[in-house]
Every structure is written in structure tokens, then in C-alpha cells.
Design a protein around this motif. Sequence first.
Motif, PDB file in Angstrom:
ATOM      1  N   GLY A 234       0.810  -1.204   0.000  1.00  0.00           N
ATOM      2  CA  GLY A 234       0.000   0.000   0.000  1.00  0.00           C
ATOM      3  C   GLY A 234       0.841   1.251   0.000  1.00  0.00           C
ATOM      4  O   GLY A 234       0.626   2.180  -0.797  1.00  0.00           O
ATOM      5  N   VAL A 235       1.835   1.325   0.884  1.00  0.00           N
ATOM      6  CA  VAL A 235       2.685   2.513   0.966  1.00  0.00           C
ATOM      7  C   VAL A 235       3.577   2.634  -0.267  1.00  0.00           C
ATOM      8  O   VAL A 235       3.826   3.741  -0.759  1.00  0.00           O
ATOM      9  N   LEU A 236       4.049   1.505  -0.801  1.00  0.00           N
ATOM     10  CA  LEU A 236       4.853   1.565  -2.026  1.00  0.00           C
ATOM     11  C   LEU A 236       4.048   2.152  -3.180  1.00  0.00           C
ATOM     12  O   LEU A 236       4.561   2.954  -3.976  1.00  0.00           O
ATOM     13  N   ILE A 260      15.040   2.614  -1.147  1.00  0.00           N
ATOM     14  CA  ILE A 260      15.598   2.963   0.171  1.00  0.00           C
ATOM     15  C   ILE A 260      14.885   2.229   1.306  1.00  0.00           C
ATOM     16  O   ILE A 260      15.525   1.533   2.107  1.00  0.00           O
ATOM     17  N   PRO A 261      13.531   2.342   1.420  1.00  0.00           N
ATOM     18  CA  PRO A 261      12.873   1.590   2.501  1.00  0.00           C
ATOM     19  C   PRO A 261      12.967   0.085   2.309  1.00  0.00           C
ATOM     20  O   PRO A 261      13.029  -0.669   3.292  1.00  0.00           O
ATOM     21  N   LEU A 262      13.014  -0.354   1.056  1.00  0.00           N
ATOM     22  CA  LEU A 262      13.098  -1.789   0.803  1.00  0.00           C
ATOM     23  C   LEU A 262      14.465  -2.350   1.175  1.00  0.00           C
ATOM     24  O   LEU A 262      14.584  -3.518   1.544  1.00  0.00           O
ATOM     25  N   ALA A 263      15.496  -1.524   1.085  1.00  0.00           N
ATOM     26  CA  ALA A 263      16.827  -1.961   1.537  1.00  0.00           C
ATOM     27  C   ALA A 263      16.822  -2.202   3.042  1.00  0.00           C
ATOM     28  O   ALA A 263      17.435  -3.162   3.533  1.00  0.00           O
ATOM     29  N   ALA A 264      16.127  -1.341   3.790  1.00  0.00           N
ATOM     30  CA  ALA A 264      16.005  -1.555   5.240  1.00  0.00           C
ATOM     31  C   ALA A 264      15.240  -2.844   5.522  1.00  0.00           C
ATOM     32  O   ALA A 264      15.581  -3.598   6.441  1.00  0.00           O
ATOM     33  N   LEU A 265      14.208  -3.111   4.735  1.00  0.00           N
ATOM     34  CA  LEU A 265      13.440  -4.354   4.859  1.00  0.00           C
ATOM     35  C   LEU A 265      14.351  -5.567   4.682  1.00  0.00           C
ATOM     36  O   LEU A 265      14.330  -6.514   5.475  1.00  0.00           O
ATOM     37  N   CYS A 266      15.167  -5.538   3.640  1.00  0.00           N
ATOM     38  CA  CYS A 266      16.065  -6.649   3.332  1.00  0.00           C
ATOM     39  C   CYS A 266      17.095  -6.856   4.442  1.00  0.00           C
ATOM     40  O   CYS A 266      17.333  -7.982   4.890  1.00  0.00           O
ATOM     41  N   LEU A 267      17.704  -5.766   4.902  1.00  0.00           N
ATOM     42  CA  LEU A 267      18.760  -5.844   5.919  1.00  0.00           C
ATOM     43  C   LEU A 267      18.234  -6.431   7.223  1.00  0.00           C
ATOM     44  O   LEU A 267      18.844  -7.338   7.805  1.00  0.00           O
ATOM     45  N   PHE A 268      17.097  -5.933   7.682  1.00  0.00           N
ATOM     46  CA  PHE A 268      16.560  -6.405   8.952  1.00  0.00           C
ATOM     47  C   PHE A 268      15.983  -7.818   8.832  1.00  0.00           C
ATOM     48  O   PHE A 268      15.959  -8.552   9.827  1.00  0.00           O
ATOM     49  N   SER A 269      15.535  -8.192   7.651  1.00  0.00           N
ATOM     50  CA  SER A 269      15.085  -9.560   7.449  1.00  0.00           C
ATOM     51  C   SER A 269      16.241 -10.543   7.590  1.00  0.00           C
ATOM     52  O   SER A 269      16.123 -11.596   8.224  1.00  0.00           O
ATOM     53  N   LEU A 291       6.370  -4.874  14.614  1.00  0.00           N
ATOM     54  CA  LEU A 291       5.045  -4.346  14.309  1.00  0.00           C
ATOM     55  C   LEU A 291       4.747  -3.061  15.075  1.00  0.00           C
ATOM     56  O   LEU A 291       4.046  -2.175  14.573  1.00  0.00           O
ATOM     57  N   VAL A 292       5.274  -2.937  16.287  1.00  0.00           N
ATOM     58  CA  VAL A 292       5.132  -1.672  17.032  1.00  0.00           C
ATOM     59  C   VAL A 292       5.856  -0.554  16.283  1.00  0.00           C
ATOM     60  O   VAL A 292       5.333   0.570  16.148  1.00  0.00           O
ATOM     61  N   LEU A 293       7.045  -0.860  15.772  1.00  0.00           N
ATOM     62  CA  LEU A 293       7.800   0.129  15.007  1.00  0.00           C
ATOM     63  C   LEU A 293       7.031   0.558  13.756  1.00  0.00           C
ATOM     64  O   LEU A 293       6.977   1.749  13.416  1.00  0.00           O
ATOM     65  N   VAL A 294       6.413  -0.404  13.082  1.00  0.00           N
ATOM     66  CA  VAL A 294       5.597  -0.104  11.898  1.00  0.00           C
ATOM     67  C   VAL A 294       4.444   0.822  12.272  1.00  0.00           C
ATOM     68  O   VAL A 294       4.179   1.839  11.611  1.00  0.00           O
ATOM     69  N   THR A 295       3.729   0.467  13.340  1.00  0.00           N
ATOM     70  CA  THR A 295       2.547   1.232  13.757  1.00  0.00           C
ATOM     71  C   THR A 295       2.901   2.669  14.120  1.00  0.00           C
ATOM     72  O   THR A 295       2.242   3.621  13.678  1.00  0.00           O
ATOM     73  N   VAL A 296       3.940   2.852  14.932  1.00  0.00           N
ATOM     74  CA  VAL A 296       4.344   4.196  15.352  1.00  0.00           C
ATOM     75  C   VAL A 296       4.790   5.015  14.146  1.00  0.00           C
ATOM     76  O   VAL A 296       4.428   6.203  14.005  1.00  0.00           O
ATOM     77  N   SER A 297       5.561   4.412  13.248  1.00  0.00           N
ATOM     78  CA  SER A 297       6.053   5.129  12.072  1.00  0.00           C
ATOM     79  C   SER A 297       4.895   5.625  11.210  1.00  0.00           C
ATOM     80  O   SER A 297       4.865   6.795  10.791  1.00  0.00           O
ATOM     81  N   LEU A 298       3.926   4.750  10.939  1.00  0.00           N
ATOM     82  CA  LEU A 298       2.790   5.134  10.106  1.00  0.00           C
ATOM     83  C   LEU A 298       1.919   6.179  10.792  1.00  0.00           C
ATOM     84  O   LEU A 298       1.374   7.078  10.137  1.00  0.00           O
ATOM     85  N   GLY A 299       1.775   6.057  12.118  1.00  0.00           N
ATOM     86  CA  GLY A 299       0.997   7.049  12.858  1.00  0.00           C
ATOM     87  C   GLY A 299       1.594   8.437  12.760  1.00  0.00           C
ATOM     88  O   GLY A 299       0.877   9.429  12.555  1.00  0.00           O
ATOM     89  N   PHE A 314       8.861   5.683   6.749  1.00  0.00           N
ATOM     90  CA  PHE A 314       8.504   4.409   6.119  1.00  0.00           C
ATOM     91  C   PHE A 314       9.712   3.486   6.038  1.00  0.00           C
ATOM     92  O   PHE A 314       9.570   2.256   6.071  1.00  0.00           O
ATOM     93  N   THR A 315      10.904   4.072   5.946  1.00  0.00           N
ATOM     94  CA  THR A 315      12.119   3.253   5.986  1.00  0.00           C
ATOM     95  C   THR A 315      12.236   2.552   7.339  1.00  0.00           C
ATOM     96  O   THR A 315      12.572   1.357   7.410  1.00  0.00           O
ATOM     97  N   LEU A 316      11.926   3.269   8.425  1.00  0.00           N
ATOM     98  CA  LEU A 316      11.901   2.641   9.752  1.00  0.00           C
ATOM     99  C   LEU A 316      10.825   1.561   9.829  1.00  0.00           C
ATOM    100  O   LEU A 316      11.045   0.471  10.366  1.00  0.00           O
TER     101      LEU A 316
END
Length: 433
Positions: A234-236, A260-269, A291-299, A314-316
Motif C-alpha cells: 500500500g505505501v509503495l 531505500i525503505p526496501l533496503a532496510a526491509l532486506c537488511l533487517f530480514s 510491528l510496534v515500530l511499523v505502527t508508530v512510524s505510520l501514525g 517508512f524506511t523505519l
Amino acid sequence: MNDKKWDLVALASIPLIMTLGNSMLIPILPQIERELKVSAFKVSMLITVYAVVAILLIPIAGYLSDRFGRKAVIIPSLIIAAVGGAVAGVGAWMLDGNVAYWTILGGRLLQGVGAAGAFPIVIPLVGDMFNDEDQVSKSLGIIETSNTFGKVLSPILGAALAVWLWFLPFMAIPVLCLISVILVIFLVKSPKKKEKPPTFTEFVASIRDVLKEKGRWLYALFAIGGICMFILFGVLYYLSETLESEFGMKGVVKGLVLAIPLAALCLFSFFGGKWIGKSKPRMKWLGFAGLVLVTVSLGVIGIFDNIYVVLGLFTLGSAGVGATLPCLDALITEGVDKKQRGTITGLFSSMRFIGVSLGPPVVSLLIGTQHFWLFGVLAASGAIGALLTLFAVKPNKGDQPTSGSGHKQDERHIDRIETSRGYAPIRRKKSPL
């Protein structure tokens, strides 16, 4: 694990290629909209139809892989995906307007049929290859990293190919699938089946029993997987539309920004898969934190309507999704017996595809509303995922995910005492604590 490294290389090519086949379209959706002269919603259906048909067929592919073998399903599926990509590419090349659109849509549908029997079957195959839970977790981390690396590469590659010919991303699919087919045929050695596969009636009964016994945490993990993909795609989609319509950013430059945000996704995965090991509590709490990090970032994004804030936060959030995904894979793969693993992981993959299919169209409908409402809906979805992880996934309780070895040592604690003839087990009733 070293003796399986080439098997893992071949298997990792499948999620990489399947992700490229879908996510390469994200940066060029506005361009496809202009070329075909169709609405943004109709263009978003090119992502949705791929996912919807996969949702319907993944459980069937899982059953077939349990009964006839993983490779016997993966290889034909990759070939079907290649044919689907070719149909979409030829339709875009040779036809115009609505005829081209519907031909591309048909090719995407066929591509989804192939996708149903490819990446979803990789997860149980990895579980079959190793007996040690730590090796399973690390291997699944590699597979999930390959999947997320495909997401990093896809906006750059898709945009670069489209600069030359806008339909070239479709034409690249057959070539990529052929490479993966060759790797799987020659490098992957499927574990030999030691037992006769169950009949369909026995299979359905066993799945019903698994869902009855472990449904609480399985349903929660299914939902969390769908939520992660819903938020991500959705955000992409939002970023792809906004970067082009408001900032005039196109081509490879836009692809690099989306990466950029997808690189963070790959690294943390990658690091998440290595860190969780075989500790199920660690899987739960890392997933919850992500998921808490996702929620706070989007908020916070919902409060500040600024493209730099959106991209940075969104990178976070993507890092949080990346940390969560290998935890979900490991909990499900290690929590289900090998006999039902293909179908249960298939159901999980179906839920992920539901998220993929809902993300772009929902955001395309909300993008005309207030910025706060758009990201408020996404943040609320992340909060639901976090709450499900906190309250429904309880690895220290009796309904916890257990290893998929098929042993039932979770029913009784087994200690050993030394005797004159060696070691003998002492069986004690399970403590109510």
C-alpha cells in the motif's frame, strides 16, 4: 548446513524472481496507466489479479507438494509463470488500448497461477531439508532475505527496463523463470519421503485436526502476514504515485528512491533470521517489536504530510516489517508436522498474497482523502498485527509452536537416568505450570 548451500542458492532464486515478477511493476504503474489510457484503479488490478489467483491456488499447490513432492510442483509452476509473463509482454507489445489491457491482465492471471506453486512451496521444502531448528531458522532467514532483496532490486530494475521499453519488465519474466528452473533441476535435492503420502480424505482430516489444535496462533500468524504485505504494498503504491505526480520523479531515479525503505526491509530480514535462532519467545518478541515500530512510524507519517518525513519514517517501518517476516516463517514452519507443512505454509502464503492484493487498490481509493485518514488506516492495521502477536502467539504455553519433527515430546517431559545398561527414559506427567 554447508552441504546444502547450493540447494539454498537455487531455492533463494525462486522468491527473488517471483518478487521481481510482481514488484517490478510498482514504479511503472503510472506509466502503464498513461500507455493504456486506463484508470489508476484498473492499473492496480494488475497487481491484485496476480495475488488473487495465487490466494485461491496456493492451498491446492501445498497439498500437491505434500503428496507428490516439492520439486514436482515448483518446476511446472515456474514454467507457467514464465508463460504468463510472455503473454503479458506480447499483449503489451502487439496490442493497444483495452485489448492490450485485458491481454496483460490475462497474462498476469496466468503468472499468478505459477506463483502459487513456486515461492510458497520453498518454505516447507527448507523445513524438510533440515532437522535442526536453528538451521531451519537461519535458512528461512536467507530465503526471506532473498524475497526482500527482490523488493529492493525490483523498483530499480523495473524502472530501468521501462526507460527502454515500457513493457520490457513483462518480457523479463520468462528469462528469469528459466534461470530458476535450471537451478532447481540441477542443484536442489529433495529429501526422500519415508512414509506413504496420505489419501485426500486423510489429508483433509489431518489439516482439520492441526487447525483445531493450533488454530489460535496459526490464524493469528496468517493475519499478521497479510497485514505486513498490505502495509508494504500500500505505501509503495502511494510513494510511486506521489513521487511521479507531485515531484515529477520518474525512471531509475524514482526506482532508487523506492529502494531505500526496501533496503532496510532486506537488511533487517537477514539479521532477524540469524538472531532468532530456534528461540520461539525471541521470534514472538522480535515480531512484536517490529510491528510496534511499523505502527508508530505510520501514525507519525499521518500527522506530517511531507515527502521526506514519509520516506524516512517508512524506511523505519520497513525495517520493522523485515524483522517480523522471518519470525513468522520460522514459527509456522517449525510449528507444524512435515506431513501438513506444505498446506499450512500455503495457507500462510495465501494470507500474504491477500495483503498484496488489497494494498494498492485500497490506497488508490484512499489517496484522494485526507493524508491523516490514509495513514491512519495503515497504522491501525499495524496495531492490530502487534496486538495479535502479543496476545495470540504464546510460545511458552501449551499451544505453542513446536518443532516440525513429528515427535510428541511436548506431551511429556522425558529425562534420562543412568542404569547398569546405559540410559533409560523417565516419563513424567507434564507439569500444569
